[in-house]
Design a protein around this motif. Structure first.
Motif, short mmCIF file in Angstrom:
data_model
loop_
_atom_site.label_atom_id
_atom_site.label_comp_id
_atom_site.label_asym_id
_atom_site.label_seq_id
_atom_site.Cartn_x
_atom_site.Cartn_y
_atom_site.Cartn_z
N LEU A 1 -29.68 -35.71 15.23
CA LEU A 1 -28.21 -36.00 15.14
C LEU A 1 -27.28 -34.91 15.32
CD1 LEU A 1 -26.24 -38.47 15.17
CD2 LEU A 1 -26.32 -38.23 12.64
N ALA A 2 -27.98 -33.66 14.51
CA ALA A 2 -27.07 -32.53 14.54
C ALA A 2 -27.36 -31.79 15.88
CB ALA A 2 -27.55 -31.52 13.32
N GLU A 3 -28.32 -31.98 16.46
CA GLU A 3 -28.69 -31.38 17.85
C GLU A 3 -28.39 -32.36 19.00
OE1 GLU A 3 -32.86 -30.42 17.63
OE2 GLU A 3 -32.46 -28.72 16.17
N ARG A 4 -27.42 -33.12 18.69
CA ARG A 4 -27.16 -34.05 19.72
C ARG A 4 -28.22 -34.70 20.32
NH1 ARG A 4 -23.15 -30.42 18.91
NH2 ARG A 4 -20.94 -31.33 18.77
N GLN A 5 -29.32 -34.92 19.97
CA GLN A 5 -30.10 -35.93 20.59
C GLN A 5 -30.07 -37.17 20.19
OE1 GLN A 5 -34.19 -34.29 19.45
NE2 GLN A 5 -33.63 -32.05 19.76
N LEU A 6 -29.21 -37.65 19.06
CA LEU A 6 -28.91 -38.93 18.97
C LEU A 6 -27.50 -39.06 18.82
CD1 LEU A 6 -31.48 -39.73 16.09
CD2 LEU A 6 -31.58 -40.27 18.31
N PRO B 1 -27.01 -45.88 4.97
CA PRO B 1 -25.77 -45.56 5.87
C PRO B 1 -26.13 -45.54 7.30
CG PRO B 1 -26.57 -43.48 4.81
CD PRO B 1 -27.74 -44.50 4.60
N LEU B 2 -25.04 -45.72 8.00
CA LEU B 2 -24.98 -45.49 9.67
C LEU B 2 -24.32 -44.06 9.53
CD1 LEU B 2 -25.52 -46.39 12.62
CD2 LEU B 2 -23.08 -47.07 12.59
N VAL B 3 -24.92 -43.05 10.18
CA VAL B 3 -24.14 -41.59 10.27
C VAL B 3 -24.17 -41.15 11.45
CG1 VAL B 3 -24.62 -39.39 9.41
CG2 VAL B 3 -25.51 -41.17 8.16
N TRP B 4 -23.09 -40.51 11.70
CA TRP B 4 -22.94 -40.00 13.18
C TRP B 4 -21.90 -38.65 12.74
CZ3 TRP B 4 -20.28 -43.96 10.84
CH2 TRP B 4 -19.12 -44.02 10.66
#
Length: 291
Positions: A134-139, A262-265
């Protein structure tokens, strides 16, 4: 660096050459070539190695491609959010194996039926692996096992889970960590939040005396526990969707047993598709999600 040049650069890479990129962009090849040369001049590096009629990305080009992709995607997201555009494109969603098996099927089915212009791509992994992606914007967003550790992420509490310890049916009652001394632990690889809960319950110092069998499937974990290979910790919701599991359940203290998924973004980067998913989750009946 011109944003339009980045779009042309990305098209050349995706189409495999100037001529195909020019056709896609409805431009003449010479105009595309000029754009690429302008971009190279502005950055002071060569983005392609030219071999007769073929172009190959240089190391600098490989680096720029990742940034170009992010910038173009963020531009599209900004336009969609500001204009109120209906969700579309690809939603890259991450989730724990447990959440995928026990919680997501009706949610994904509902989202898919409601937003027909969105293509869902689901990737499963451990808590830490999903946060890294997520941090690397793959998700674009992920269902993980605990609240994110930094302010770089925003989150919505979704599912209340209760963790339970499982053993083979003939294992003596387990009431404290000493009752499993000498047993093998069956768990997901390092980075699994549930594994950390089990480590805390057993005591960090005592963990070195346990052998750990690492598996990446709940079905495999349950099968090994059933066969007497060791003990494991998992959400009760997973066991509830595998009624054929022949295991014994042992309660652990409430402080360790109760967790919230949780849902995380990424903070400040919520796309129309993630916003739509968040809204769908928030509309769920209260008894089906976390308080």
């Amino acid at each position: 660096m011109n944003f339009a040049d980045l779009q042309v650069f990305k098209s050349v890479v995706e189409e495999g050459g100037v001529i195909r990129a020019a056709s896609k962009l409805h431009r003449v090849p010479s105009a595309v070539t000029t754009r690429i040369k302008q971009l190279e001049a502005s950055m002071g590096v060569k983005l392609f190695h030219r071999d007769k009629q073929r172009l190959h990305l240089s190391p600098a080009g490989e680096l720029l491609l990742d940034y170009a992709d992010r910038l173009i995607r963020l531009s599209d997201e900004a336009r969609d959010v500001v204009s109120g555009t209906k969700p579309r494109g690809v939603l890259r969603l991450g989730a724990l194996e447990s959440t995928t098996a026990s919680r997501l099927p009706p949610i994904l089915a509902g989202f898919h039926a409601r937003y027909k212009d969105v293509r869902l791509e689901l990737i499963t992994g451990t808590n830490d692996a999903l946060l890294k992606q997520l941090a690397e914007r793959q998700l674009d967003a992920a269902f993980i096992a605990e609240s994110p550790p930094t302010k770089a992420f925003e989150h919505l509490p979704v599912f209340a889970e209760r963790l339970t310890l499982i053993s083979s049916l003939d294992h003596p009652p387990i009431r404290r960590a000493s009752d499993v001394e000498g047993a093998s632990l069956i768990a997901f690889p390092e980075g699994c939040a549930y594994r950390r809960v089990l480590q805390r319950w057993l005591g960090r110092d005592s963990l070195v005396t346990f052998r750990v069998l690492e598996l990446s499937s709940y079905h495999a974990i349950i099968a090994c526990v059933t066969a007497g290979a060791g003990i494991a910790l998992m959400p009760e919701s997973v066991l509830d969707v595998i009624p054929q599991a022949k295991v014994q359940r042992h309660a652990i203290p409430k402080a360790q047993a109760q967790i919230t998924t949780p849902l995380v973004w990424r903070r400040g980067e919520i796309s129309p598709s993630v916003l739509a998913l968040r809204t769908l989750l928030a509309s769920m009946p209260q008894q089906k999600r976390a308080a």
